[in-house]
Structure formats: C-alpha cells, structure tokens
Design an enzyme around this catalytic site. Structure first.
Site, PDB file in Angstrom:
ATOM      1  N   THR A  95       0.861  -1.213  -0.222  1.00 30.99           N
ATOM      2  CA  THR A  95      -0.016   0.022  -0.178  1.00 30.99           C
ATOM      3  C   THR A  95       0.790   1.213  -0.227  1.00 30.99           C
ATOM      4  O   THR A  95       0.443   2.305  -0.479  1.00 30.99           O
ATOM      5  CB  THR A  95      -1.008   0.112   1.221  1.00 30.99           C
ATOM      6  OG1 THR A  95      -1.715  -1.140   1.180  1.00 30.99           O
ATOM      7  CG2 THR A  95      -1.730   1.329   1.355  1.00 30.99           C
ATOM      8  N   SER A 102       1.266  -7.865  -0.972  1.00 30.95           N
ATOM      9  CA  SER A 102       1.969  -8.815  -0.059  1.00 30.95           C
ATOM     10  C   SER A 102       1.036  -9.687   0.301  1.00 30.95           C
ATOM     11  O   SER A 102       1.514 -10.708   1.067  1.00 30.95           O
ATOM     12  CB  SER A 102       2.613  -8.008   1.371  1.00 30.95           C
ATOM     13  OG  SER A 102       1.802  -7.739   2.187  1.00 30.95           O
ATOM     14  N   THR A 157       1.370  -4.428   4.117  1.00 33.27           N
ATOM     15  CA  THR A 157       1.348  -4.716   5.612  1.00 33.27           C
ATOM     16  C   THR A 157       0.823  -6.062   5.988  1.00 33.27           C
ATOM     17  O   THR A 157       0.923  -6.760   7.015  1.00 33.27           O
ATOM     18  CB  THR A 157       0.455  -3.684   6.163  1.00 33.27           C
ATOM     19  OG1 THR A 157      -0.968  -3.627   5.630  1.00 33.27           O
ATOM     20  CG2 THR A 157       1.063  -2.451   6.416  1.00 33.27           C
ATOM     21  N   ASP A 158       0.060  -6.636   4.896  1.00 28.49           N
ATOM     22  CA  ASP A 158      -0.637  -7.964   5.164  1.00 28.49           C
ATOM     23  C   ASP A 158       0.253  -9.122   5.399  1.00 28.49           C
ATOM     24  O   ASP A 158      -0.336  -9.854   6.403  1.00 28.49           O
ATOM     25  CB  ASP A 158      -1.517  -8.412   3.835  1.00 28.49           C
ATOM     26  CG  ASP A 158      -2.829  -7.339   3.810  1.00 28.49           C
ATOM     27  OD1 ASP A 158      -3.040  -6.685   4.807  1.00 28.49           O
ATOM     28  OD2 ASP A 158      -3.273  -7.409   2.599  1.00 28.49           O
TER      29      ASP A 158
HETATM   30  N1  ASP Z   1      -2.665  -5.618   0.605  1.00 33.13           N
HETATM   31  C1  ASP Z   1      -1.676  -4.788   0.764  1.00 33.13           C
HETATM   32  C2  ASP Z   1      -0.247  -5.445   1.066  1.00 33.13           C
HETATM   33  O1  ASP Z   1      -0.199  -6.125   1.913  1.00 33.13           O
HETATM   34  C3  ASP Z   1      -1.941  -3.884   2.381  1.00 33.13           C
HETATM   35  C4  ASP Z   1      -0.733  -3.209   2.736  1.00 33.13           C
HETATM   36  O2  ASP Z   1       0.195  -2.867   1.845  1.00 33.13           O
HETATM   37  O3  ASP Z   1      -0.984  -2.551   3.833  1.00 33.13           O
HETATM   38  O4  ASP Z   1       0.242  -5.244   0.254  1.00 33.13           O
END
Ligand code: ASP
Length: 308
Positions: free
Chosen positions: A14, A60, A93-94
C-alpha cells in the site's frame, strides 16, 4: 555504525499504492510506485547516502517463497558490504510479520533490517507512508541497531513479536504483551527492549528451491471442529500442521484425535494459540508439542525445520 549507506529495498504494498481519489483509503491498487519515487521528498539524513533497489512489486497478500528467497538474497548481499550500515524494506502490511520473521530466522543480521509500509496509499490526503519510511531510515541509521524489525506509526517492533492487529487504523501493528522495541520520535529512538538477536535457523545456501519447500498448513480449533480437514490434508501429502488452539492451545477432541493420528503417518504437528496475545505454556502431559509463536510464524519455523 559499519558504514554510511542505507539501502532501501522495494517490494510493493500500500505504501506504493495509488487510488483514484485522495480520500479513498480502501479502493486503491497496491504496488504501483517504484521505491525510488517513495524516497523523493523525504528529509535527507545527515551524512547518509541512500540507495534504492526494486526487488519486486507486489501486493503482499500474494507473498510467496520465491520472493522471500530473492529478498533474503538481496538483503544478504547488501548486509555483507562494509559501506552499508543497514537496510530498509518497503512491504505490504498484510504479510509483513511473516517476512520479518522469515528474514530474522534466516539472516539474524548484526545490522538493522527495518521493514515498513503504510495503511493508506501514496495518493491519500493522509498518507502515512512518508513518515513511516522516514522513521525506518532513522532506525536503520541508528548506531548499534541490529536485527529484523518493523517501524510503523512511530513504534518499532521486533520480528519475533510483531503482528498486524488492525485492518484499517494507522497504528495497525502490535508486539502484544511483549511490548515494542522502541518508539521513534522526531528521528530519535526511545528504546525499551534489546534488539532482536540469536542464531539463524538455516543458511540461505541450505534452502531448497522454493517449489520443493515442505508443505505446512494451519488448522484451527473452534466449537464444532472436526478432524476432516486434517485427514484431507494428510491424504493430500502435507508434511507439517500447525494448529491454532483455543486458550492455552487446547483442542476440540475430534480435531485432537485427527492430529494424533496424523503424527504416526509422518506429519509433524505444532500447537499454538489462536489468542492474539500470549504464547502456549507447555505442560508435562502434552501429547502435541507446543511452540511459543503465533500460528503463521510457527508455520515458517516448521517449514525451515523440515527442510533437511
Ligand atoms: N494488501 C496490501 C499489501 O499487503 C496492504 C498493505 O500494503 O497495507 O500489500
């Protein structure tokens, strides 16, 4: 500090995401901007050279073993250079807690490897990525810093304890009852705990090709659980099972029976807790070995353990 250079490895997420509106913080596309672009406009760190390298560009949630190996190889390459003081990894973050645990288990670096990301895309009116990235750079440049950690929302978490605890809030990460390593305030660290340390579980060179990694799956215990998922996985050739038990790793009797039958069939079972905080406390009468890690981290540890 070993050197004067910080290398920033981009993997997507993100923090590199783009939305059509500056007020859309959920309907965006992850992994759109290059890592060099993310660094533009950040305050320079006195006397430090920053170099950027794009390792991959993914959401991610789609993290896989091949990317982990490629990232670990690039980390090892840069960490070995004397002119490099530390690394920053921009990451979604995932699965950030999984990548952090994997890198610590494999590299246990004597220099800092600081993962960071964002809960809002780069196009957001309230983007949190730039501050998180500036904080991560500050941590990577801190003399004496070492080990893999996650810098997020002004807080530094160690690879062993960090977990994503919220799907939307900016302070999405926690170290649970272990507590954070430090707070990052105006580029300075207020340190609370020791840096991550220890020996690597395996060497990079000893890893099998990603397609040959032992298959380890996670199953849960809950009201009305049965053993049918376990039996299906065993029939399908799973090598290891991590079970997320209730409370102190307790299991529904039907699930427990299936897991006890899986062991003589050659499947290695590890018991964890589905509770967000705390780790399973082993007792003398345990029939299934407990491990003091979250289910996703216990899975990574078991994959590495089974990779003889
Ligand atoms: N779906 C995203 C990822 O993990 C969420 C994020 O980056 O916060 O790449």
């Amino acid at each position: 500090m070993a050197g004067k250079k910080i290398v920033v490895l981009g993997t997507g997420g993100t923090i590199a995401g783009r939305a059509a509106s500056a007020f859309d913080n959920v309907g965006y596309q992850s992994a759109q901007l290059g890592v060099a672009k993310l660094l533009q406009g950040l305050p320079a760190l006195a006397g430090l050279e920053v170099e950027a390298e794009q390792v991959t560009q993914i959401d991610s949630k789609d993290m896989d073993f091949a990317v982990w190996v490629a990232l670990a190889q690039r980390c090892a390459h840069w960490l070995a250079r004397e002119d490099v003081a530390g690394l920053v990894v921009t990451h979604g973050t995932d699965t950030m807690e999984e990548t952090a645990f994997f890198l610590q288990a494999l590299l246990a670096p004597a220099k800092p490897v600081v993962l960071t990301g964002a809960m809002r895309p780069a196009t957001s009116a309230g983007a949190d990525g730039p501050q998180n990235l500036a904080d991560a750079l500050a941590v990577a440049a801190t003399p004496g810093a070492r080990g893999v950690c996650v810098a997020f929302a002004g807080t530094l978490h160690g690879a062993h304890d960090v977990a994503k605890a919220h799907n939307y809030r900016l302070a999405a990460f926690t170290s649970g009852d272990a507590g954070p390593l430090a707070y990052i305030e105006e580029g300075r660290l207020r340190q609370l705990r020791a840096w991550p340390a220890g020996e690597p579980m395996r060497t990079l060179a000893s890893l099998r090709a990603p397609a040959d990694w032992p298959r380890v799956e996670i199953v849960w215990s809950y009201a009305g659980a049965t053993g049918s998922t376990v039996r299906a996985l065993v029939a399908d050739g799973v090598r290891g099972l991590v079970v997320a038990g209730t409370g102190n790793g307790s299991l529904h009797h039907a699930l427990e029976e299936a897991l006890l039958h899986a062991q003589p069939a050659g499947v290695v079972v590890r018991r964890t807790t589905r509770c967000a905080e705390g780790v399973v406390i082993a007792t003398a009468g345990d029939r299934l070995a407990a491990v003091g890690l979250s289910p996703v981290k216990a899975r990574i540890a078991l994959i590495l353990e089974l990779m003889h």
